[in-house]
Design an enzyme around this catalytic site. Structure first.
Site, mmCIF file in Angstrom:
data_model
loop_
_atom_site.group_PDB
_atom_site.id
_atom_site.type_symbol
_atom_site.label_atom_id
_atom_site.label_comp_id
_atom_site.label_asym_id
_atom_site.label_seq_id
_atom_site.Cartn_x
_atom_site.Cartn_y
_atom_site.Cartn_z
ATOM 1 N N LYS A 1 -1.034 37.121 13.998
ATOM 2 C CA LYS A 1 -1.106 35.693 14.354
ATOM 3 C C LYS A 1 0.238 35.279 14.915
ATOM 4 O O LYS A 1 1.261 35.897 14.603
ATOM 5 C CB LYS A 1 -1.406 34.848 13.106
ATOM 6 C CG LYS A 1 -1.997 33.494 13.438
ATOM 7 C CD LYS A 1 -3.478 33.623 13.708
ATOM 8 C CE LYS A 1 -4.115 32.323 14.087
ATOM 9 N NZ LYS A 1 -5.598 32.445 14.052
ATOM 10 N N ASP B 1 -5.972 29.260 19.231
ATOM 11 C CA ASP B 1 -6.167 28.699 17.886
ATOM 12 C C ASP B 1 -5.855 27.208 18.059
ATOM 13 O O ASP B 1 -5.966 26.697 19.190
ATOM 14 C CB ASP B 1 -5.235 29.392 16.866
ATOM 15 C CG ASP B 1 -5.635 29.090 15.409
ATOM 16 O OD1 ASP B 1 -6.561 29.733 14.906
ATOM 17 O OD2 ASP B 1 -5.025 28.189 14.792
HETATM 18 P P1 NDP Z 1 -8.354 22.768 18.179
HETATM 19 O O1 NDP Z 1 -6.929 22.570 18.498
HETATM 20 O O2 NDP Z 1 -9.325 22.937 19.278
HETATM 21 O O3 NDP Z 1 -8.887 21.582 17.269
HETATM 22 C C1 NDP Z 1 -8.269 21.305 16.044
HETATM 23 C C2 NDP Z 1 -8.901 20.063 15.452
HETATM 24 O O4 NDP Z 1 -8.467 19.911 14.102
HETATM 25 C C3 NDP Z 1 -8.489 18.789 16.180
HETATM 26 O O5 NDP Z 1 -9.531 17.874 16.065
HETATM 27 C C4 NDP Z 1 -7.261 18.352 15.385
HETATM 28 O O6 NDP Z 1 -6.989 16.984 15.453
HETATM 29 C C5 NDP Z 1 -7.668 18.729 13.974
HETATM 30 N N1 NDP Z 1 -6.468 19.025 13.201
HETATM 31 C C6 NDP Z 1 -5.582 20.015 13.408
HETATM 32 N N2 NDP Z 1 -4.580 19.979 12.520
HETATM 33 C C7 NDP Z 1 -4.844 18.921 11.748
HETATM 34 C C8 NDP Z 1 -4.169 18.359 10.642
HETATM 35 N N3 NDP Z 1 -3.013 18.884 10.159
HETATM 36 N N4 NDP Z 1 -4.742 17.269 10.070
HETATM 37 C C9 NDP Z 1 -5.898 16.751 10.537
HETATM 38 N N5 NDP Z 1 -6.578 17.250 11.588
HETATM 39 C C10 NDP Z 1 -6.054 18.314 12.166
HETATM 40 O O7 NDP Z 1 -8.397 24.025 17.190
HETATM 41 P P2 NDP Z 1 -9.629 24.969 16.827
HETATM 42 O O8 NDP Z 1 -10.889 24.199 16.812
HETATM 43 O O9 NDP Z 1 -9.519 26.186 17.654
HETATM 44 O O10 NDP Z 1 -9.242 25.414 15.338
HETATM 45 C C11 NDP Z 1 -9.711 24.709 14.188
HETATM 46 C C12 NDP Z 1 -9.642 25.628 12.979
HETATM 47 O O11 NDP Z 1 -10.462 26.786 13.200
HETATM 48 C C13 NDP Z 1 -8.256 26.178 12.652
HETATM 49 O O12 NDP Z 1 -8.164 26.355 11.247
HETATM 50 C C14 NDP Z 1 -8.269 27.546 13.319
HETATM 51 O O13 NDP Z 1 -7.334 28.430 12.711
HETATM 52 C C15 NDP Z 1 -9.695 27.978 13.022
HETATM 53 N N6 NDP Z 1 -10.255 29.022 13.870
HETATM 54 C C16 NDP Z 1 -10.234 28.931 15.233
HETATM 55 C C17 NDP Z 1 -10.803 29.920 16.003
HETATM 56 C C18 NDP Z 1 -10.889 29.831 17.481
HETATM 57 O O14 NDP Z 1 -11.457 30.744 18.086
HETATM 58 N N7 NDP Z 1 -10.388 28.796 18.128
HETATM 59 C C19 NDP Z 1 -11.357 31.136 15.388
HETATM 60 C C20 NDP Z 1 -11.398 31.101 13.949
HETATM 61 C C21 NDP Z 1 -10.842 30.083 13.243
HETATM 62 P P3 NDP Z 1 -5.640 16.462 16.167
HETATM 63 O O15 NDP Z 1 -5.843 16.689 17.637
HETATM 64 O O16 NDP Z 1 -5.539 15.019 15.799
HETATM 65 O O17 NDP Z 1 -4.501 17.279 15.612
HETATM 66 O O1 2IT Z 2 -8.493 32.568 13.553
HETATM 67 C C1 2IT Z 2 -9.036 33.251 14.448
HETATM 68 O O2 2IT Z 2 -9.837 34.151 14.180
HETATM 69 C C2 2IT Z 2 -8.727 32.939 15.842
HETATM 70 N N1 2IT Z 2 -7.997 31.979 16.097
HETATM 71 C C3 2IT Z 2 -9.297 33.772 16.952
HETATM 72 C C4 2IT Z 2 -8.506 35.042 17.120
HETATM 73 C C5 2IT Z 2 -8.895 35.878 18.321
HETATM 74 O O3 2IT Z 2 -8.133 36.815 18.573
HETATM 75 O O4 2IT Z 2 -9.907 35.630 18.978
#
Ligand code: NDP
Ligand code: 2IT
Length: 454
Positions: A135, A175
């Site tokens: 990561k 992420d």
């Molecule tokens: P994005 O940046 O697309 O969206 C994140 C969302 O969560 C936004 O709505 C953001 O709001 C909110 N958020 C983030 N931090 C905070 C915080 N500290 N408090 C309140 N709201 C918060 O990220 P993703 O959708 O990609 O990721 C979301 C989660 O999923 C994370 O935990 C990530 O690690 C996990 N994940 C992502 C993957 C991927 O492929 N993208 C794969 C597997 C897991 P704001 O804009 O106001 O900060």
């Molecule tokens: O938390 C996760 O699994 C991710 N943000 C996606 C990682 C990836 O390499 O697609």
């Protein structure tokens, strides 16, 4: 030595290692939380496998193979020099090249990246796609930054990170705070520096320039596919039921989309400013317009949808629903929120985010017999589809949307079944935390054992 480990001696070995990890990694509570959860689950494995203990597998697993911290200087639109900190933690490569996303968020520090990298080892093992765990990211806050500022930041970040990457070495993806726009700038700079068009060194690329169909949707879709499997085992229908979803980013939007396609009714979304409730069901096109096109706050949704309401601050978990899909960030759902959800009749919780539920919240769900899918299993569809993108890049093929979605669904069914079977095998049937941790730990441990002390 250790020929006959008992439950008690296996627990005491684990307790000693957990204490040692705490001493060696001060000020990293999220990392300790993630380590603790995995090690708590694996005591029954050690009883059967004293050879893992003799080979020091756990002590090696909790120490990253390599950690890089670097300066990221860039110039903002007012010509002021800004300095951020960049990280890449290459945690474990026993099963394949380092793989895992990049997070740009003001809260990023070494402990956060280590927790995410540690989780990624086990998640990636569950996908069975031959990928190790890593990561990275930065404490850079993209909110309110212009496109030009984002580009200059990404370029400076890659000016250092590129030397640690490569399609056979380490392959980042997105992420929090890193989506298609950032991946484009990062990938472009890598190409420029290395003078190689190495498509497989980054995943989540635009479909027009080497990206895979369904990667954008994969994490959210996969989480709901996992939920579907859990519910099917218990004979609970998804169709016609309400769901509360937190977040409004990549994971949340496509969890909402798949819930709707399967006939459920997601009624919330949130960001760090508060949450929206739309009892008629979220209008996904409008939410995408607000969040993906306009990059506005979630409250802008209710301006165009008078029946919906916005609650500033507060907890989205106060909204009653049958399913909860936390999809924002770590530790966003605590014990009090879990009790509220249970009181309001929740039947299943699937973690779209990484570690969104606190350990105390998970205990509440377990006591109330609420189905609970831990992130390292439920959200594995994102990285699994990244591995499909790597396969397509390596073979110069392009698979269709429906073919890719079928593959994603099959992977999520397999992830579910592995976790369920391991939960039975290690004495906690239906406990997907134990199942996901033990099934993945055995895979990584066997690979480490076979490859010697490195
Ligand atoms: P994005 O940046 O697309 O969206 C994140 C969302 O969560 C936004 O709505 C953001 O709001 C909110 N958020 C983030 N931090 C905070 C915080 N500290 N408090 C309140 N709201 C918060 O990220 P993703 O959708 O990609 O990721 C979301 C989660 O999923 C994370 O935990 C990530 O690690 C996990 N994940 C992502 C993957 C991927 O492929 N993208 C794969 C597997 C897991 P704001 O804009 O106001 O900060
Ligand atoms: O938390 C996760 O699994 C991710 N943000 C996606 C990682 C990836 O390499 O697609």
């Amino acid at each position: 030595m250790n020929a006959h480990l008992t439950n008690a001696s296996s627990r005491s070995i684990i307790d000693t290692i957990v204490r040692d990890v705490a001493d060696r990694n001060p000020g990293e509570p999220e990392f300790l939380q993630a380590v603790h959860e995995v090690l708590e689950s694996i005591a029954p494995v050690l009883v059967e496998r004293p050879d893992y203990v003799e080979a020091g597998i756990i002590e090696r697993l909790v120490e990253p193979e390599r950690q890089v911290i670097f300066r990221v200087p860039w110039t903002d639109d007012r010509n002021r020099v800004q300095v951020n900190r960049g990280f890449r933690v290459q945690f474990n490569s026993a099963l394949g090249p380092y793989k895992g996303g990049l997070r740009f968020h003001s809260s990023v520090n070494l402990g956060i990246i280590k927790f995410l990298g540690f989780e990624q080892i086990f998640k990636n093992a569950l996908t069975a796609q031959g990928i190790g765990g890593a990561k990275g990211g930065s404490d850079f806050d993209p909110h309110g930054r212009s496109d030009a500022e984002i580009m200059r930041f990404c370029q400076s970040f890659m000016d250092e990170l590129y030397r640690h990457l490569g399609e056979h070495t380490d392959i980042p993806a997105g992420d929090i705070g890193v989506g298609a726009r950032e991946i484009g700038y990062l990938f472009g700079r890598y190409r420029k520096i290395t003078n190689r068009h190495e498509s497989g060194m980054f995943t989540g690329k635009g479909v027009a320039w080497g990206g895979a169909e369904v990667r954008t949707e994969a994490t959210g879709y996969g989480t709901i596919f996992f939920l579907e499997q859990m519910l099917a085992r218990r004979g609970v229908a998804l169709d016609g039921q309400t769901a509360v979803v937190s977040g409004s980013g990549n994971v949340a939007l496509y969890a909402i989309e798949k819930l709707q396609q399967l006939g459920a009714r997601p009624i919330t979304a949130s960001d760090s400013s508060g949450y929206i409730v739309d009892e008629n069901g979220i209008d996904l096109e409008l939410l995408k317009q607000v969040k993906e096109v306009e990059r506005a706050r979630v409250s802008a949704y209710v301006d165009r949808r008078p029946a919906a309401r916005f609650v500033a601050g507060g907890s989205v978990w106060d909204v009653p629903a049958r399913f909860a899909i936390p999809s924002a960030t770590q530790n966003e759902l605590d014990e009090a929120a879990a009790r509220t959800l249970v009181r309001n009749g929740v039947v299943a919780v699937a973690e779209g985010a990484n570690m969104p539920c606190t350990p105390e919240a998970i205990d509440v769900f377990s006591e109330a017999a609420v189905l609970f899918a831990p992130g390292k299993a439920a959200n594995a569809g994102g990285v699994a589809t990244s591995a499909l993108e790597m396969s397509q890049n390596a073979s110069r093929q392009r698979w269709s949307f429906s073919d890719s979605e079928d593959r994603l669904r099959a992977i999520m069914v397999a992830v579910h079944d592995q976790a369920y079977e391991a939960s039975e095998r290690y004495g906690s049937p239906g406990n997907y935390v134990v199942g996901a941790n033990t099934a993945s730990f055995v895979k990584v441990a066997d690979a480490m054992l076979a490859q010697g002390v490195i």
